[in-house]
Design a protein around this motif. Structure first.
Motif: not given
Length: 258
Positions: A6, A154, A222
């Motif tokens: 991520v 994001l 993310t």
């Protein structure tokens, strides 16, 4: 979830967030040292819930102006008792072991508190006083932390840290923590208990070394769908890797979109 999956690493850039990002939270450290409070805990540990509650309520026991940065770092070495802690990361157990060694101790256990890098064993009665001692000290480092959520979801973190030049062991860490997490434990020492957690570390970045007394870091994370974006907080702190001492810490909470 694997943190590496991520976190998107990007090049170091100027500290200003791009115009495409949402409204940014811009936090700066003050003249005194903020108290970084690390709790090493586990959902599989029957003695941990009282410590979790004390961490959640710590700010309420201090003056409104007290600068405290609480972190709950979940470890997985009690998973063998029958309950897998979904918040545990191996790196947290590794950091706990390092902090114990930096404090010239030998015992790793839960719940275990560290304030500004120093272990505190009698946390039930002494945690608040230790925090007050730390926040009374002039700071030897400065941090600016910006956080915002971009249009493509994001979380953008931008941090600048400065400290006196000449110390090649000074590093910067970044983290993202989440509040208001609830788990119904179905096995292990806390079987049938409903546990509530705050300041749970979800993402951990660093160390980034300060060169010439300065580090500038930008990262994008993310945001998984399960993370409650309105309950996230961004954290940055500067630490001496030789002594384990935390020179300064900063928390950016209640940021727009994050």
């Amino acid at each position: 979830m694997n943190l590496q999956a991520v976190v998107v690493f990007t090049a170091m850039v100027a500290a200003t967030l791009p115009a495409s990002a949402g409204a940014a939270c811009d936090a700066r450290s003050g003249p005194n040292t903020a108290a970084l409070v690390e709790l090493y805990t586990s959902e599989g540990c029957s003695s941990c819930p009282p410590a979790d509650r004390q961490l959640s309520q710590l700010a309420n026991s201090l003056d409104a102006s007290a600068e405290v940065v609480p972190l709950a770092l979940h470890v997985g070495y009690w998973d063998r008792l029958g309950w897998t802690d979904r918040f545990a990361q191996d790196r947290f157990a590794q950091r706990q072991d390092w902090l114990v060694q930096a404090n010239h101790q030998r015992t790793v256990y839960t719940p275990q508190f560290f304030v500004a890098g120093s272990e505190i064993r009698s946390w039930q009665g002494a945690l608040r006083d230790r925090v007050r001692d730390v926040i009374a000290r002039p700071s030897s480092a400065a941090i600016r932390l910006q956080a915002a959520v971009s249009a493509d979801k994001l979380l953008m973190l931008d941090a600048v840290a400065t400290a006196p030049a000449g110390n090649d062991s000074t590093v910067l860490y970044l983290a993202v923590a989440e509040n208001g997490l609830v788990t119904k434990v179905m096995a292990g020492e806390n079987r049938d208990a409903t546990l509530t957690h705050d300041h749970v570390v979800r993402a951990w970045l660093g160390p980034f070394r300060l060169t010439g007394g300065k580090a500038r870091v930008r990262r994008e994370i993310t945001l998984p769908a399960a993370w409650q974006r309105d309950r996230l907080e961004a954290i940055a702190f500067v630490q001496d890797e030789r002594s384990g001492s935390v020179l300064q810490a900063l928390r950016a909470a209640s940021c727009p979109g994050a």
